[in-house]
Design a protein around this motif. Structure first.
Motif, PDB file in Angstrom:
ATOM      1  N   VAL A 151     -23.397 -20.438  26.998  1.00  0.00           N
ATOM      2  CA  VAL A 151     -23.297 -21.888  26.785  1.00  0.00           C
ATOM      3  C   VAL A 151     -24.188 -22.627  27.779  1.00  0.00           C
ATOM      4  CG1 VAL A 151     -21.738 -23.857  26.816  1.00  0.00           C
ATOM      5  CG2 VAL A 151     -20.966 -21.690  25.858  1.00  0.00           C
ATOM      6  N   ALA A 152     -24.257 -22.131  29.016  1.00  0.00           N
ATOM      7  CA  ALA A 152     -25.119 -22.746  30.015  1.00  0.00           C
ATOM      8  C   ALA A 152     -26.586 -22.642  29.611  1.00  0.00           C
ATOM      9  CB  ALA A 152     -24.897 -22.090  31.373  1.00  0.00           C
ATOM     10  N   THR A 153     -26.964 -21.493  29.033  1.00  0.00           N
ATOM     11  CA  THR A 153     -28.341 -21.343  28.550  1.00  0.00           C
ATOM     12  C   THR A 153     -28.636 -22.363  27.457  1.00  0.00           C
ATOM     13  OG1 THR A 153     -28.262 -18.972  29.050  1.00  0.00           O
ATOM     14  CG2 THR A 153     -29.984 -19.727  27.538  1.00  0.00           C
ATOM     15  N   LEU A 154     -27.674 -22.598  26.600  1.00  0.00           N
ATOM     16  CA  LEU A 154     -27.839 -23.615  25.554  1.00  0.00           C
ATOM     17  C   LEU A 154     -28.006 -25.001  26.166  1.00  0.00           C
ATOM     18  CD1 LEU A 154     -27.712 -24.605  22.609  1.00  0.00           C
ATOM     19  CD2 LEU A 154     -25.215 -24.636  22.830  1.00  0.00           C
ATOM     20  N   LEU A 155     -27.194 -25.306  27.173  1.00  0.00           N
ATOM     21  CA  LEU A 155     -27.259 -26.639  27.792  1.00  0.00           C
ATOM     22  C   LEU A 155     -28.549 -26.849  28.566  1.00  0.00           C
ATOM     23  CD1 LEU A 155     -23.583 -26.987  29.099  1.00  0.00           C
ATOM     24  CD2 LEU A 155     -24.575 -27.911  27.004  1.00  0.00           C
ATOM     25  N   GLU A 156     -29.143 -25.784  29.064  1.00  0.00           N
ATOM     26  CA  GLU A 156     -30.412 -25.921  29.779  1.00  0.00           C
ATOM     27  C   GLU A 156     -31.507 -26.441  28.868  1.00  0.00           C
ATOM     28  OE1 GLU A 156     -31.275 -22.139  31.440  1.00  0.00           O
ATOM     29  OE2 GLU A 156     -29.926 -22.375  33.154  1.00  0.00           O
ATOM     30  N   LEU A 164     -26.632 -26.180  36.969  1.00  0.00           N
ATOM     31  CA  LEU A 164     -26.960 -27.294  36.089  1.00  0.00           C
ATOM     32  C   LEU A 164     -26.722 -28.609  36.836  1.00  0.00           C
ATOM     33  CD1 LEU A 164     -25.378 -26.100  32.719  1.00  0.00           C
ATOM     34  CD2 LEU A 164     -27.751 -25.871  33.477  1.00  0.00           C
ATOM     35  N   GLY A 165     -27.459 -29.647  36.483  1.00  0.00           N
ATOM     36  CA  GLY A 165     -27.342 -30.931  37.177  1.00  0.00           C
ATOM     37  C   GLY A 165     -25.952 -31.532  37.026  1.00  0.00           C
ATOM     38  N   LYS A 166     -25.316 -31.811  38.140  1.00  0.00           N
ATOM     39  CA  LYS A 166     -23.941 -32.324  38.081  1.00  0.00           C
ATOM     40  C   LYS A 166     -23.871 -33.738  37.524  1.00  0.00           C
ATOM     41  CE  LYS A 166     -24.027 -33.811  42.927  1.00  0.00           C
ATOM     42  NZ  LYS A 166     -23.365 -33.662  44.253  1.00  0.00           N
ATOM     43  N   SER A 167     -24.966 -34.474  37.578  1.00  0.00           N
ATOM     44  CA  SER A 167     -24.952 -35.844  37.053  1.00  0.00           C
ATOM     45  C   SER A 167     -24.842 -35.870  35.532  1.00  0.00           C
ATOM     46  CB  SER A 167     -26.209 -36.583  37.497  1.00  0.00           C
ATOM     47  OG  SER A 167     -27.371 -35.925  37.025  1.00  0.00           O
ATOM     48  N   ARG A 168     -25.039 -34.744  34.885  1.00  0.00           N
ATOM     49  CA  ARG A 168     -24.957 -34.686  33.421  1.00  0.00           C
ATOM     50  C   ARG A 168     -23.525 -34.595  32.919  1.00  0.00           C
ATOM     51  NH1 ARG A 168     -28.375 -29.898  31.090  1.00  0.00           N
ATOM     52  NH2 ARG A 168     -27.487 -30.822  29.204  1.00  0.00           N
TER      53      ARG A 168
END
Length: 238
Positions: free
Chosen positions: A163-168, A214-218
């Motif tokens: 899922v993290a790869t997808l969000l990247e 991943l960027g925490k601001s997202r």
């Protein structure tokens, strides 16, 4: 004889002594106020303006102050700033063309996510749908957490990595929502399902930020307990 007559003449009436003292005091007060008046600086134009303003018949209507305040420039700047803030808080309505464009972008995003889920063999544990808020990914609860717990289980990490790869590859903002089944819980760590659902959402976001960088601001999190089920409360999905 004439001298004696002059001496016998009665003297004229004189003012009482207290009146002399009183007149002296009044004179001093008068001099004091005259000095104050002479030392003060009165702007004749402002005095005239104030006087005319009080002679208006209608006194309850709002009018700008006729006398310029000492900090009038600051007040005007504050009014301009408040107008700018009001303008920012009232965004222009979205045009129909822009709305249709956003719908098309969401459809493309949904297709991209569904294709990724199929290619990675995640269809049994992840489902994707589109709502007014965007694209929603639903992950099964038993794949991520033990019952009544908010700590990620080891078998969930490979799934979250995909899922993290997808969000990247997707620049969109991500809102992670935590849900629970209707079974009540009351422990020292989770007094109710509210704390449990919020802790589960926090665990997922913390893994994406700390482990996958991943960027925490997202990210945003929300906990709904069992009040807003994504699916039927009879199932084991979160």
């Amino acid at each position: 004889m004439n001298l004696n007559r002059k001496r016998k003449k009665k003297q004229g009436k004189q003012a009482p002594l207290w009146m002399v003292t009183y007149s002296d005091m009044v004179t001093l007060i008068l001099v004091f106020f005259i000095l104050l008046f002479s030392m003060s600086q009165i702007d004749a134009e402002k005095l005239k303006t104030v006087t005319e303003s009080y002679q208006q018949r209608v006194i309850f209507d709002y009018y700008p102050s006729p006398v310029e305040l000492e900090r009038s420039s600051d007040v005007k700047e504050d009014e301009k700033e408040s107008e700018n803030i009001t303008e920012l808080q009232q965004p222009e309505p979205i045009a129909s063309d822009d709305f249709e464009k956003q719908i098309d972008e969401l459809e493309k995003l949904l297709q991209q996510i569904e294709e990724y889920i199929r290619n990675e063999g995640l269809s049994d544990v992840i489902s994707a749908t589109r709502t007014d808020e965007g694209v929603v990914l639903v992950l099964q609860e038993n794949v991520l957490f033990e019952s009544g717990e908010a700590q990620l289980i080891g078998d969930a990490l490979p799934l979250l990595n995909k899922v993290a790869t997808l969000l990247e590859n997707i620049p969109n903002l991500v809102k992670v929502e935590g849900h629970t089944d209707p079974r009540p819980i009351k422990t020292s760590r989770f007094p109710s399902n509210w704390e449990l659902s919020g802790a589960r959402a926090s665990s997922v976001v913390r893994y994406f930020v700390e482990e996958q960088e991943l960027g925490k601001s997202r990210f945003q999190i929300a906990g709904y307990a069992d009040t807003k089920p994504i699916v039927s409360n009879d199932s084991n999905k979160i």
